[in-house]
Each structure stands twice: as structure tokens, then as C-alpha cells.
Design an enzyme around this catalytic site. Structure first.
Site, PDB file in Angstrom:
ATOM      1  N   HIS A  23      53.724  12.642 -30.831  1.00 14.41           N
ATOM      2  CA  HIS A  23      55.023  13.267 -30.581  1.00 14.41           C
ATOM      3  C   HIS A  23      56.091  12.230 -30.255  1.00 14.41           C
ATOM      4  O   HIS A  23      57.203  12.253 -30.805  1.00 14.41           O
ATOM      5  CB  HIS A  23      54.889  14.278 -29.438  1.00 14.41           C
ATOM      6  CG  HIS A  23      56.183  14.906 -29.033  1.00 14.41           C
ATOM      7  ND1 HIS A  23      56.931  15.694 -29.878  1.00 14.41           N
ATOM      8  CD2 HIS A  23      56.882  14.845 -27.853  1.00 14.41           C
ATOM      9  CE1 HIS A  23      58.015  16.115 -29.252  1.00 14.41           C
ATOM     10  NE2 HIS A  23      58.013  15.607 -28.031  1.00 14.41           N
ATOM     11  N   ASN A  74      66.527  17.497 -25.675  1.00 16.53           N
ATOM     12  CA  ASN A  74      65.871  17.415 -26.979  1.00 16.53           C
ATOM     13  C   ASN A  74      66.496  16.382 -27.906  1.00 16.53           C
ATOM     14  O   ASN A  74      66.377  16.488 -29.127  1.00 16.53           O
ATOM     15  CB  ASN A  74      65.884  18.790 -27.659  1.00 16.53           C
ATOM     16  CG  ASN A  74      64.973  19.781 -26.959  1.00 16.53           C
ATOM     17  OD1 ASN A  74      63.850  19.456 -26.593  1.00 16.53           O
ATOM     18  ND2 ASN A  74      65.471  20.990 -26.746  1.00 16.53           N
ATOM     19  N   ARG A 123      69.991  22.460 -20.902  1.00 21.96           N
ATOM     20  CA  ARG A 123      68.625  21.952 -21.060  1.00 21.96           C
ATOM     21  C   ARG A 123      68.350  21.500 -22.492  1.00 21.96           C
ATOM     22  O   ARG A 123      67.478  20.646 -22.709  1.00 21.96           O
ATOM     23  CB  ARG A 123      67.615  23.020 -20.630  1.00 21.96           C
ATOM     24  CG  ARG A 123      66.183  22.508 -20.652  1.00 21.96           C
ATOM     25  CD  ARG A 123      65.211  23.476 -20.010  1.00 21.96           C
ATOM     26  NE  ARG A 123      63.842  22.981 -20.120  1.00 21.96           N
ATOM     27  CZ  ARG A 123      62.794  23.561 -19.558  1.00 21.96           C
ATOM     28  NH1 ARG A 123      62.949  24.649 -18.830  1.00 21.96           N
ATOM     29  NH2 ARG A 123      61.591  23.047 -19.716  1.00 21.96           N
ATOM     30  N   ARG A 167      48.868  39.308 -18.335  1.00 22.69           N
ATOM     31  CA  ARG A 167      50.333  39.289 -18.219  1.00 22.69           C
ATOM     32  C   ARG A 167      50.842  38.314 -17.161  1.00 22.69           C
ATOM     33  O   ARG A 167      51.940  38.471 -16.628  1.00 22.69           O
ATOM     34  CB  ARG A 167      50.885  40.697 -17.962  1.00 22.69           C
ATOM     35  CG  ARG A 167      50.602  41.659 -19.109  1.00 22.69           C
ATOM     36  CD  ARG A 167      51.327  42.983 -18.909  1.00 22.69           C
ATOM     37  NE  ARG A 167      51.157  43.853 -20.067  1.00 22.69           N
ATOM     38  CZ  ARG A 167      50.144  44.692 -20.231  1.00 22.69           C
ATOM     39  NH1 ARG A 167      49.214  44.785 -19.287  1.00 22.69           N
ATOM     40  NH2 ARG A 167      50.055  45.438 -21.310  1.00 22.69           N
ATOM     41  N   LYS A 196      64.601  15.421 -15.211  1.00 21.14           N
ATOM     42  CA  LYS A 196      64.129  16.666 -15.814  1.00 21.14           C
ATOM     43  C   LYS A 196      64.272  17.827 -14.829  1.00 21.14           C
ATOM     44  O   LYS A 196      64.736  18.921 -15.191  1.00 21.14           O
ATOM     45  CB  LYS A 196      62.665  16.507 -16.229  1.00 21.14           C
ATOM     46  CG  LYS A 196      62.018  17.738 -16.892  1.00 21.14           C
ATOM     47  CD  LYS A 196      62.523  17.965 -18.292  1.00 21.14           C
ATOM     48  CE  LYS A 196      61.824  19.131 -18.992  1.00 21.14           C
ATOM     49  NZ  LYS A 196      60.517  18.777 -19.557  1.00 21.14           N
ATOM     50  N   HIS A 247      60.576  16.621 -34.745  1.00 20.25           N
ATOM     51  CA  HIS A 247      59.707  17.754 -35.049  1.00 20.25           C
ATOM     52  C   HIS A 247      59.543  17.928 -36.561  1.00 20.25           C
ATOM     53  O   HIS A 247      58.479  18.333 -37.041  1.00 20.25           O
ATOM     54  CB  HIS A 247      60.263  19.035 -34.435  1.00 20.25           C
ATOM     55  CG  HIS A 247      60.092  19.111 -32.947  1.00 20.25           C
ATOM     56  ND1 HIS A 247      60.673  20.099 -32.172  1.00 20.25           N
ATOM     57  CD2 HIS A 247      59.402  18.331 -32.082  1.00 20.25           C
ATOM     58  CE1 HIS A 247      60.352  19.912 -30.905  1.00 20.25           C
ATOM     59  NE2 HIS A 247      59.582  18.843 -30.826  1.00 20.25           N
ATOM     60  N   GLU A 256      67.027  27.237 -21.049  1.00 18.58           N
ATOM     61  CA  GLU A 256      67.654  26.496 -22.150  1.00 18.58           C
ATOM     62  C   GLU A 256      68.789  27.282 -22.806  1.00 18.58           C
ATOM     63  O   GLU A 256      68.852  27.431 -24.028  1.00 18.58           O
ATOM     64  CB  GLU A 256      66.610  26.091 -23.196  1.00 18.58           C
ATOM     65  CG  GLU A 256      67.051  24.919 -24.072  1.00 18.58           C
ATOM     66  CD  GLU A 256      65.925  24.359 -24.923  1.00 18.58           C
ATOM     67  OE1 GLU A 256      65.971  24.549 -26.137  1.00 18.58           O
ATOM     68  OE2 GLU A 256      65.017  23.716 -24.366  1.00 18.58           O
ATOM     69  N   GLU A 293      60.301   9.391 -24.377  1.00 16.24           N
ATOM     70  CA  GLU A 293      60.967  10.384 -23.531  1.00 16.24           C
ATOM     71  C   GLU A 293      61.672   9.715 -22.355  1.00 16.24           C
ATOM     72  O   GLU A 293      62.724  10.178 -21.894  1.00 16.24           O
ATOM     73  CB  GLU A 293      59.951  11.415 -23.028  1.00 16.24           C
ATOM     74  CG  GLU A 293      59.263  12.228 -24.113  1.00 16.24           C
ATOM     75  CD  GLU A 293      60.155  13.289 -24.744  1.00 16.24           C
ATOM     76  OE1 GLU A 293      61.343  13.403 -24.345  1.00 16.24           O
ATOM     77  OE2 GLU A 293      59.677  13.996 -25.652  1.00 16.24           O
ATOM     78  N   HIS A 308      64.675  15.258 -31.063  1.00 13.72           N
ATOM     79  CA  HIS A 308      63.527  16.134 -31.288  1.00 13.72           C
ATOM     80  C   HIS A 308      63.633  16.949 -32.577  1.00 13.72           C
ATOM     81  O   HIS A 308      62.612  17.278 -33.174  1.00 13.72           O
ATOM     82  CB  HIS A 308      63.342  17.076 -30.090  1.00 13.72           C
ATOM     83  CG  HIS A 308      62.753  16.413 -28.890  1.00 13.72           C
ATOM     84  ND1 HIS A 308      63.308  15.298 -28.298  1.00 13.72           N
ATOM     85  CD2 HIS A 308      61.633  16.694 -28.160  1.00 13.72           C
ATOM     86  CE1 HIS A 308      62.563  14.937 -27.260  1.00 13.72           C
ATOM     87  NE2 HIS A 308      61.551  15.758 -27.154  1.00 13.72           N
ATOM     88  N   LYS A 314      58.040  24.907 -19.975  1.00 16.96           N
ATOM     89  CA  LYS A 314      57.948  25.209 -21.405  1.00 16.96           C
ATOM     90  C   LYS A 314      56.484  25.203 -21.812  1.00 16.96           C
ATOM     91  O   LYS A 314      55.786  24.204 -21.637  1.00 16.96           O
ATOM     92  CB  LYS A 314      58.710  24.174 -22.238  1.00 16.96           C
ATOM     93  CG  LYS A 314      60.184  24.441 -22.386  1.00 16.96           C
ATOM     94  CD  LYS A 314      60.768  23.481 -23.420  1.00 16.96           C
ATOM     95  CE  LYS A 314      62.225  23.744 -23.669  1.00 16.96           C
ATOM     96  NZ  LYS A 314      62.780  22.811 -24.687  1.00 16.96           N
TER      97      LYS A 314
END
Length: 450
Positions: free
Chosen positions: A351, A331, A327, A207, A313, A338, A323, A271, A334, A229
Site C-alpha cells: 500500500h 488521502n 479527513r 451488530r 491523525k 489505489h 470524512e 504515510e 491515495h 476506518k
């Protein structure tokens, strides 16, 4: 550093009819988040249904990171003898704040890593490409003058296609077999895939255990290693399974880029370009003048691009860790990108390559909506080509492939897709579902088969 003010506004508009919200076609979100430059101190404004937050260096309590607006003078002189102190960018998250160390030869400075190791047990997670080059160096940095620490490692196969649950289980298998406890520290040594998987394993094992990021690609150094992330892919969509989980530190040894393939180098630059487009005009203008130096691996240019990207960032993450709105602007491109990665099969395109094509599509859609002028379209196309990145999706993609994947994107809310688009002068963007669906259809048809 110069004070730079930024604002974002959240405004509500009436919801569309149920008939408009059809399965793969219902992409409108009656909610807009705009991110733009403005003047003034840190303040929250609410007027009717709209809410705006402005932040400046003077007004943002506790916010330590600012993107410098000054263009650097590239230092071509020889390095001074002895280890050079790293540049440090702080990610300000209260009691979960952490430093990003940036510099050459940082893996030869053991104290940087060792000060962030909790307990006596460390598990290094890496892949079969990076391990032969840097694993021994990292183990040495963790243990030099520190005999009480023992280091285990797990070497995963390299590639986006292995960013899945089966591969993740190899990390848990090694941790359990090694009888690691809650005082252990996981160390991610590699690119974005390794960083995401190791971070998610650290968030889940017992955990939650401590972890450190040692990114070795431009992509991971300027983006994925910062901000917490973590996660894995599902065959139906990228990064759909994961957690927000912050590292103890990020150590960016720029020397690791010396062994990075040219294609990986270019991928990471997508990026870098993104930061300039959405929030840092002067950085974008610097990139236009220095892209050839970045491609040629000029150490000063790369170091500055990494630092400025991390500053951008870190500032966004400090304001919006989970987010909730701001935030999401990180993206840009993206959602389209994606869809390319998922549609082609993970690993076929890197990517950054997919994001580059996605940025061009987002810019095209922004222009069709009348939100930006044609000069921005031209400049984006030029700089991405200069960076040796694709500016259109692969021919095998279809409109239906895009729509089916985009329908399960993480930014879908109540069945409606929100997009990050440019709006206004360069350096401004919006996160919105309040756009003309016709523009999205026109962009998809312009770039891919029907």
C-alpha cells in the site's frame, strides 16, 4: 505543546455542464476544501457560499490532541529499569474517545490491554506471519492474573489479496462456533489488512462488539489503526466495503517493528511523509533531517515519527470522524495509489509503495496547475527516494487503467472525482474537484503509457 491553528474552507462554484460529466473522464467536482495554517481561535465563519472553520489549541472545546511543533532531542541513553509508562495520545470523540498507547515493551504490561476488555471472551484475529511471533505474548497479556478471561483466535492468510469477503467469513465462522456474545472483545493483531478486517468484523458481528487494535507495522501504527476506518476490498476497487467503527484502544508496542521486513518499514514511511506535506511543515522538515535514522530503525526516531503521526491523525479524526471533508485530506496520493493497487492486483505492490508513487503524481499535478513551486516537487521526490520508495507507477499501468479505477473511487460524488492536491506553501492542501482536467490528463500521460 505549541498551539497550531488550522483552517479549512468549503466553497461552491457553478456545476459543469452535463456534457462535461462523461463516464470515465468526468472528474471535476464543483467544490473545494482547503486545509491550511492560520491564526485565531476556534470559530465558524460563513460568507456567501463559503464556510471556514479555524481551530486552535485554546479554542477547540474538548480537543485534546495537538501536533507538537518542537523538534525532539534524540535520547541515546539507556532505558530505565522496569516498565516504562507509555506515551498516550487521545482520540477525542466524546463518549467514543479512546487512547493510543505508544512505547517499547507494552505487550509486557498486561494492565494496558486488560482495562479495555469487555466481558470474559476475547477473539484475537491475526495472520500466519504474525501469529508465530506475537500471538502467545498477546494471549498472555490478556490472561495474566486474569483467569476469568478466555481467549480464542483465528489465523488468516497474510496479504492484501486476502482482504476480501471470503476471508472475512472465517472471522465470523470462528466467532459463531465459539458462541461469542455481545460482551466479547475482538483484538486485531497485525498490520493494516488485519486491523481493517477485524474492525469490520467487530462492527458487523451481532451488530457491533468491542475491539482493540494492536498494530505491528509502521503503516498500521502511524495510520490505519487510528480513526475507525474498517473494511475490505472489492475486485473493482480498494476499501469500497466497510464501516466507520472506533476501537476501545490502540496499543502500539514499538518493539514489534524489530521483526518487520525492510520493505514493510519503508512502505509505512509513505504515510509519515504524507502528514508533513498536508498539514505539518515542521514534521516534514524533521523527516528530511532524520529519514536515514528512520530507515536505520533508530528507536528514538521511530518513536517520535509514530507519535507525531498519531497526533496529526487523531486531531483530524476528532474534527471529522466520518470524512465529510477535512479527513479526506489524509488521502493525499491515495486515489492514484489505489488505482495502482487495483490495476496491478492486490498485493503486488504494498500500500505505501503505491501511495508514494501516487503522492508524486498528485504533487506533479499540483505543480502543473500552478498551485505549488518547483522546490516542493524536488523535495518530495528526494525524501521518497531517501525512504527507498518508488516515485513512479509500474510500467504496466496505462492511462485507461488509471481512469477506469479512479472513476469508482470513494471520493467520486455525482460521477465527478475530487482529489487531494497541494496548494500554497508546504503544509497546505485542498480537497477539490475544481481543477483543470487537462492537468490530470497531462500528469497521467507523463507517468504512464497512453
Amino acid at each position: 505543546m505549541a498551539s497550531t491553528a488550522h483552517a479549512f474552507r468549503l466553497s461552491a462554484s457553478p456545476k459543469p455542464s452535463a456534457a462535461a460529466a462523461t463516464a470515465a473522464d468526468a472528474f471535476l467536482r464543483p467544490e473545494t476544501l482547503s486545509f491550511c495554517s492560520s491564526a485565531g481561535g476556534a470559530r465558524l465563519r460563513r460568507s456567501g457560499g463559503a464556510c471556514s472553520l479555524s481551530v486552535t489549541a485554546a479554542g477547540a472545546a474538548g480537543l485534546k490532541v495537538r501536533a507538537s511543533s518542537a523538534t525532539p532531542v534524540m535520547d541515546k541513553s539507556k532505558s530505565e529499569a522496569g516498565p516504562k509508562a507509555p506515551t498516550i495520545v487521545d482520540v477525542d470523540l466524546g463518549d467514543r474517545s479512546y487512547p493510543i498507547y505508544i512505547g517499547s515493551g507494552l505487550l509486557d504490561q498486561p494492565e494496558l490491554l486488560q482495562r479495555h476488555v469487555h466481558g470474559k471472551r476475547v477473539l484475537v484475529v491475526t495472520n500466519d506471519t504474525v501469529a508465530p511471533i506475537y500471538l502467545d505474548k498477546v494471549v498472555d497479556a490478556l490472561t495474566k492474573g486474569n483467569p476469568n478471561v478466555s481467549v480464542d483466535h483465528v489465523i488468516l492468510p497474510d496479504g492484501e489479496k486476502y482482504k476480501d469477503m471470503d476471508t472475512l467469513m472465517k472471522v465470523f465462522d470462528k466467532a459463531i462456533e465459539s458462541r461469542l456474545d455481545r460482551r466479547c472483545t475482538f483484538v486485531a493483531l497485525g498490520g493494516g489488512v488485519i486491523g481493517d478486517m477485524c474492525g469490520y468484523a467487530a462492527a458487523s458481528f451481532l451488530r457491533g462488539v468491542n475491539f482493540i487494535q494492536i498494530p505491528t507495522t509502521v503503516m498500521s501504527q502511524v495510520d490505519s489503526s487510528v480513526g475507525g476506518k474498517t473494511g475490505i476490498n472489492h475486485h473493482l476497487g480498494k476499501n469500497l466495503i466497510g464501516a466507520f467503527y472506533q476501537p476501545q484502544c490502540v496499543l502500539i508496542d514499538t518493539d514489534t517493528l524489530n521483526t518487520l521486513p525492510d520493505r514493510e518499514l519503508a512502505s509505512g514511511l509513505a504515510e509519515v511523509v504524507k502528514y508533513g506535506l498536508i498539514r505539518d511543515t515542521e514534521f516534514f522538515e524533521w523527516q528530511e533531517k532524520n529519514m536515514d535514522a528512520l530507515i536505520a530503525r533508530d528507536p528514538s526516531a521511530l518513536a517520535y515519527a509514530i507519535k507525531r503521526s498519531c497526533e496529526n491523525k487523531a486531531e483530524v479524526v476528532s474534527l471529522d470522524e466520518k470524512e465529510s471533508g477535512l479527513r479526506a485530506t489524509l488521502n493525499l496520493g491515495h486515489t492514484f495509489g489505489h488505482a495502482i493497487e487495483t490495476g496491478l492486483g492486490y498485493g503486488q505492490w504494498l500500500h505505501g509503495e503505491a501511495v508514494a508513487a501516487g503522492i508524486v503524481m498528485a504533487v506533479d499535478m499540483s505543480y502543473r496547475l500552478g498551485w505549488i513551486d518547483e522546490s516542493i516537487v524536488t523535495r518530495v521526490d528526494k525524501i521518497l527516494k531517501q525512504a527507498k520508495l518508488p516515485t513512479c507507477p509500474p510500467e504496466t499501468m496505462t492511462v485507461e487503467m488509471f481512469k477506469s479505477v479512479m472513476a469508482v473511487d470513494k471520493k467520486v460524488a455525482d460521477g465527478l472525482l475530487r482529489l487531494i492536491l497541494l496548494k500554497g506553501p508546504l503544509g497546505n492542501c485542498v480537497f477539490t474537484g475544481d481543477y483543470d482536467r487537462k492537468a490530470l490528463d497531462e500528469t497521467l500521460r507523463a507517468f504512464v503509457k497512453s
